[in-house]
Enzyme design. Structure first.
Site, PDB file in Angstrom:
ATOM      1  N   CYS A 161      -4.034 -16.302  -1.761  1.00 13.58           N
ATOM      2  CA  CYS A 161      -3.797 -16.397  -0.320  1.00 13.58           C
ATOM      3  C   CYS A 161      -3.697 -15.007   0.314  1.00 13.58           C
ATOM      4  O   CYS A 161      -4.683 -14.297   0.377  1.00 13.58           O
ATOM      5  CB  CYS A 161      -2.557 -17.271  -0.066  1.00 13.58           C
ATOM      6  SG  CYS A 161      -2.395 -17.748   1.661  1.00 13.58           S
ATOM      7  N   TYR A 162      -2.513 -14.563   0.725  1.00 13.16           N
ATOM      8  CA  TYR A 162      -2.386 -13.211   1.283  1.00 13.16           C
ATOM      9  C   TYR A 162      -2.844 -12.169   0.250  1.00 13.16           C
ATOM     10  O   TYR A 162      -3.464 -11.166   0.605  1.00 13.16           O
ATOM     11  CB  TYR A 162      -0.927 -12.972   1.687  1.00 13.16           C
ATOM     12  CG  TYR A 162      -0.641 -11.590   2.225  1.00 13.16           C
ATOM     13  CD1 TYR A 162      -0.960 -11.253   3.531  1.00 13.16           C
ATOM     14  CD2 TYR A 162      -0.052 -10.616   1.413  1.00 13.16           C
ATOM     15  CE1 TYR A 162      -0.699  -9.980   4.024  1.00 13.16           C
ATOM     16  CE2 TYR A 162       0.215  -9.349   1.893  1.00 13.16           C
ATOM     17  CZ  TYR A 162      -0.107  -9.030   3.199  1.00 13.16           C
ATOM     18  OH  TYR A 162       0.150  -7.772   3.684  1.00 13.16           O
TER      19      TYR A 162
ATOM     20  N   HIS B  64      -3.606 -22.293  -2.933  1.00 13.18           N
ATOM     21  CA  HIS B  64      -2.419 -22.082  -3.787  1.00 13.18           C
ATOM     22  C   HIS B  64      -2.516 -22.889  -5.088  1.00 13.18           C
ATOM     23  O   HIS B  64      -2.295 -24.100  -5.067  1.00 13.18           O
ATOM     24  CB  HIS B  64      -1.162 -22.498  -3.028  1.00 13.18           C
ATOM     25  CG  HIS B  64      -0.827 -21.546  -1.911  1.00 13.18           C
ATOM     26  ND1 HIS B  64       0.085 -20.536  -2.052  1.00 13.18           N
ATOM     27  CD2 HIS B  64      -1.319 -21.441  -0.655  1.00 13.18           C
ATOM     28  CE1 HIS B  64       0.151 -19.849  -0.926  1.00 13.18           C
ATOM     29  NE2 HIS B  64      -0.685 -20.379  -0.055  1.00 13.18           N
TER      30      HIS B  64
ATOM     31  N   GLY C 194       1.880 -14.724   1.209  1.00 14.82           N
ATOM     32  CA  GLY C 194       2.997 -14.258   2.027  1.00 14.82           C
ATOM     33  C   GLY C 194       2.727 -14.525   3.494  1.00 14.82           C
ATOM     34  O   GLY C 194       1.590 -14.849   3.860  1.00 14.82           O
TER      35      GLY C 194
ATOM     36  N   LYS D 242      14.843 -24.589 -11.951  1.00 17.19           N
ATOM     37  CA  LYS D 242      15.620 -25.825 -12.109  1.00 17.19           C
ATOM     38  C   LYS D 242      15.286 -26.594 -13.396  1.00 17.19           C
ATOM     39  O   LYS D 242      16.178 -26.992 -14.133  1.00 17.19           O
ATOM     40  CB  LYS D 242      15.344 -26.718 -10.902  1.00 17.19           C
ATOM     41  CG  LYS D 242      16.341 -27.826 -10.741  1.00 17.19           C
ATOM     42  CD  LYS D 242      17.504 -27.312  -9.963  1.00 17.19           C
ATOM     43  CE  LYS D 242      18.608 -28.296  -9.800  1.00 17.19           C
ATOM     44  NZ  LYS D 242      19.679 -27.666  -9.000  1.00 17.19           N
TER      45      LYS D 242
ATOM     46  N   GLU E 134      -0.470 -22.800  -7.460  1.00 12.75           N
ATOM     47  CA  GLU E 134       0.871 -23.034  -8.012  1.00 12.75           C
ATOM     48  C   GLU E 134       1.511 -24.316  -7.501  1.00 12.75           C
ATOM     49  O   GLU E 134       2.464 -24.807  -8.088  1.00 12.75           O
ATOM     50  CB  GLU E 134       1.784 -21.832  -7.732  1.00 12.75           C
ATOM     51  CG  GLU E 134       2.167 -21.601  -6.262  1.00 12.75           C
ATOM     52  CD  GLU E 134       1.121 -20.856  -5.437  1.00 12.75           C
ATOM     53  OE1 GLU E 134      -0.054 -20.803  -5.865  1.00 12.75           O
ATOM     54  OE2 GLU E 134       1.469 -20.351  -4.354  1.00 12.75           O
TER      55      GLU E 134
ATOM     56  N   ASP F 230      23.387 -26.667 -11.785  1.00 15.29           N
ATOM     57  CA  ASP F 230      23.299 -25.228 -12.043  1.00 15.29           C
ATOM     58  C   ASP F 230      24.642 -24.635 -12.470  1.00 15.29           C
ATOM     59  O   ASP F 230      24.732 -23.963 -13.489  1.00 15.29           O
ATOM     60  CB  ASP F 230      22.800 -24.472 -10.792  1.00 15.29           C
ATOM     61  CG  ASP F 230      21.476 -25.020 -10.297  1.00 15.29           C
ATOM     62  OD1 ASP F 230      20.802 -25.728 -11.068  1.00 15.29           O
ATOM     63  OD2 ASP F 230      21.119 -24.740  -9.137  1.00 15.29           O
TER      64      ASP F 230
END
Ligand code: XMP
Length: 603
Positions: free
Chosen positions: A97-98, A183, A70, A387, A185, A241
């Site tokens: 991270c944070y 990170h 964050g 997505k 991810e 979408d």
């Protein structure tokens, strides 16, 4: 936040979630929070996102908890926090991270302000064997942080380090608490998937339970339960979408009960309305209407320059047009509810979760829509999907592949690709290149930036993209974007910024340029090499031609991060010549900026 059991309430749209998640990601406001949950789902494990301070009692039946990154600092008062009792539940916890810094802070370690941030690629060296980093020795990782953990808490060991972070990874195996500064991810972290796999399967002992195709009947059941005997009224855009959300409702409720209205905002690409009509014919839609609202949108945008003001105006105009249509068609008699194709990233980037820094307002989360959500009059069947999961659902429903392969196109349309300026200004020559005083949006260290653009004299090259542009955006605090000169009708240092707003004439120039680029991409095959290719118009030129075109071809997995794609130089020269034939176009530039630090769209 969405309740874990996913039952539809009057406060939240239908989310399509039904089971209890095995892994919960606690959101401390990071731009990548949802990406973490998505990566866990890609491993076949149901994960959801909850507020960072969710009480420990609500999380005790999870198999694992991940605390996200964050933009805040644990050293500042009022920073997003967790319920410290989650660290004593006996449930494995991974801080990213944070989240890593928050673990150190709560458990008696030390967090320090970094001298300067660390953004981008770094090397991880594994310094001790540990189940979290099992199978990894040395690897490329992706960092985006300011503070660092300088001392691990009692019970923890350092298990990995990088050039600038002594504690890039730490572990307390006994309590099953882990922290990583980088990170896992994002795709730039080579071993990110491996680390998440180690955490989810080896440490948390999670089971495979997430499969998008199995979710489709459940989502259809939820649509029927939420809609009850009402009908659904859909504003469709022709994008993936809203098309998939519409098709889900069509399948769940039948063609008589689902209306599709396409609002022609005048902000669409060339030929779009005809194309969308053909898509819905093919899907078997019975009630499909085109509403021409071009003058209303242009009036709403009249005189605006600032991106957020433009986005707000478009969002509010959508709501007004919706209200007008609902009133004229007598749709407000209680028998109707509105459908939207909102997906997870749309909610996070609007600050939709409690603590995310506002980067851009998405049009389906403005105040008017929020009040409809609160009144229980909106159904959003895709709001918990990403997505690629939406595309998978589309395939499952038999939506033709050519529609699912369409590049994403932003809701506010060409308005956010047609930059405006409120004053006349001259380009400014510096040692690094020419500063063009037009501002664009960027994202750095999870926060929004709004800065000027630096233009380089030379055409785009791999070196400019990989080395020169990142060095410039890291060093200069007045810019967040670097562009390269593909061809101009005047020397770039002589270029001027002209006062400009959104007009039909400027939109037509942009539409022409965009159609030239699209045609080139389709015939050359470049279309398949990029994930998205925005074409941007900036009011920069000379008295004889007051506009410049920016080419922004990028590759991305999900729009959260993006890499610039370099076009072969012969093709680029041909394309530039075609664009310079538009009389108003004075110059063509190539955007060299990855995301971060630039966003994909300029506004
Ligand atoms: P940025 O510019 O934030 O874009 O890096 C990430 C992805 O989101 C798309 N985008 C939008 N999509 N409504 C949408 O439906 C919006 O307001 C919006 N703004 C950006 C953008 O095209 C890219 O694919």
């Amino acid at each position: 936040m969405t309740p874990a059991t996913g039952s539809a309430t009057t406060q939240q749209p239908n989310t399509g979630a039904v089971a209890v998640p095995q892994i919960t990601v606690l959101d401390t406001g990071g731009q990548y929070t949802h990406l973490i949950a998505r990566r866990v789902r890609e491993l076949g494990v149901y994960a959801d996102v909850q507020a960072s301070d969710t009480p420990a009692a609500e999380l005790k039946n999870r198999l694992g908890i991940i605390i996200s990154g964050g933009p805040a600092s644990v050293l500042e008062a009022g920073c997003p926090d967790i319920d410290p009792a989650i660290l004593a539940l006996g449930v494995p916890v991974l801080g990213i991270c944070y989240g890593h810094q928050l673990l150190a802070h709560h458990l008696g370690g030390k967090v320090e302000k970094g001298e300067r941030g660390e953004y981008g690629i770094a090397q991880l060296t594994v310094t001790a064997s540990d189940p979290l980093l099992s199978g990894i020795e040395r690897s490329r990782i992706w960092m985006s942080h300011f503070d660092t953990v300088s001392e691990v808490p009692v019970g923890f060991h350092v298990i990995g380090s990088s050039e600038t972070s002594g504690v890039a990874a730490m572990s307390d195996r006994k309590r099953r608490l882990f922290g990583i500064q980088f990170h896992p991810e994002v795709v730039h972290t080579q071993v990110g998937r491996q680390i998440l796999e180690n955490f989810v399967f080896s440490i948390c002992a999670a089971q495979n339970d997430w499969n998008v195709s199995q979710r489709v009947p459940l989502v259809e059941d939820q649509i029927r339960a939420t809609v009850r005997d009402r009908n659904v009224f859909f504003f469709v855009s022709g994008g993936v979408d809203s098309t998939v959300a519409y098709t889900l409702c069509l399948r769940a409720l039948g063609p008589e009960r689902v209306f599709g209205i396409y609002v022609d905002t005048g902000l669409m690409r060339e030929g779009e309305t005809e194309l969308v009509r053909s898509i819905f014919d093919e899907l078997g839609a019975k009630h499909f209407i085109v509403d021409s609202a071009e003058p209303e949108f242009r009036a709403a945008l009249d005189g605006l320059h600032e991106p957020e003001a433009k986005r707000r105006a478009i969002g509010e105009q959508f709501v007004k047009v919706q209200e007008r249509i609902l009133a004229t068609e007598h749709f407000l008699d209680g028998h109707w509810i509105l459908g939207q194709g909102t997906i997870y990233p749309d909610t996070i980037e609007s600050g939709g979760t409690a603590k995310a820094d506002l980067i851009k307002t998405h049009h389906n989360r403005v105040a008017g829509i929020q009040s409809l959500i609160n009144a229980g009059r909106i159904i959003e069947p895709l709001t918990s999907f990403y997505k690629d999961e939406v595309r998978e659902i589309g395939r499952e429903l038999g939506v033709p592949a050519k529609f699912l392969a369409r590049h994403p196109f932003p809701g506010p349309g060409l308005a956010i690709r047609c930059l405006c300026a409120d004053a006349h200004a001259h380009a400014e020559l510096t040692n690094d290149g020419v500063i063009l005083p037009v501002w664009s949006v960027g994202v750095q260290g999870d926060a929004r930036s709004y800065r000027k653009v630096l233009a380089l004299e030379d055409p785009p090259s791999r070196e400019a993209i990989e080395t020169i542009a990142p060095a410039l955006t890291n060093r200069r605090s007045d810019i967040n974007r670097v562009i390269a000169n593909c061809g101009t009708k005047a020397p770039i240092e002589s270029l001027q910024v002209f006062p400009a707003t959104i007009t039909k004439q400027r939109l037509d120039i942009l539409r022409r340029a965009d159609a030239i680029v699209r045609d080139f991409c389709l015939t050359s095959g470049f279309e398949d090499k990029v994930w998205q290719f925005p074409v941007v118009l900036i009011p920069v030129g000379t008295d004889t031609g007051r506009e410049s075109v920016i080419l922004r071809p990028i590759n991305s997995v999900d729009g959260m991060t993006a890499d610039v794609v370099l076009m072969p130089s012969a093709g680029l020269a041909t394309l530039t010549q075609r664009l310079l034939q538009i009389p108003e176009v004075c110059a063509v530039f190539y955007d060299l900026t990855h995301k971060p630090p630039g966003t994909i769209e300029w506004e």
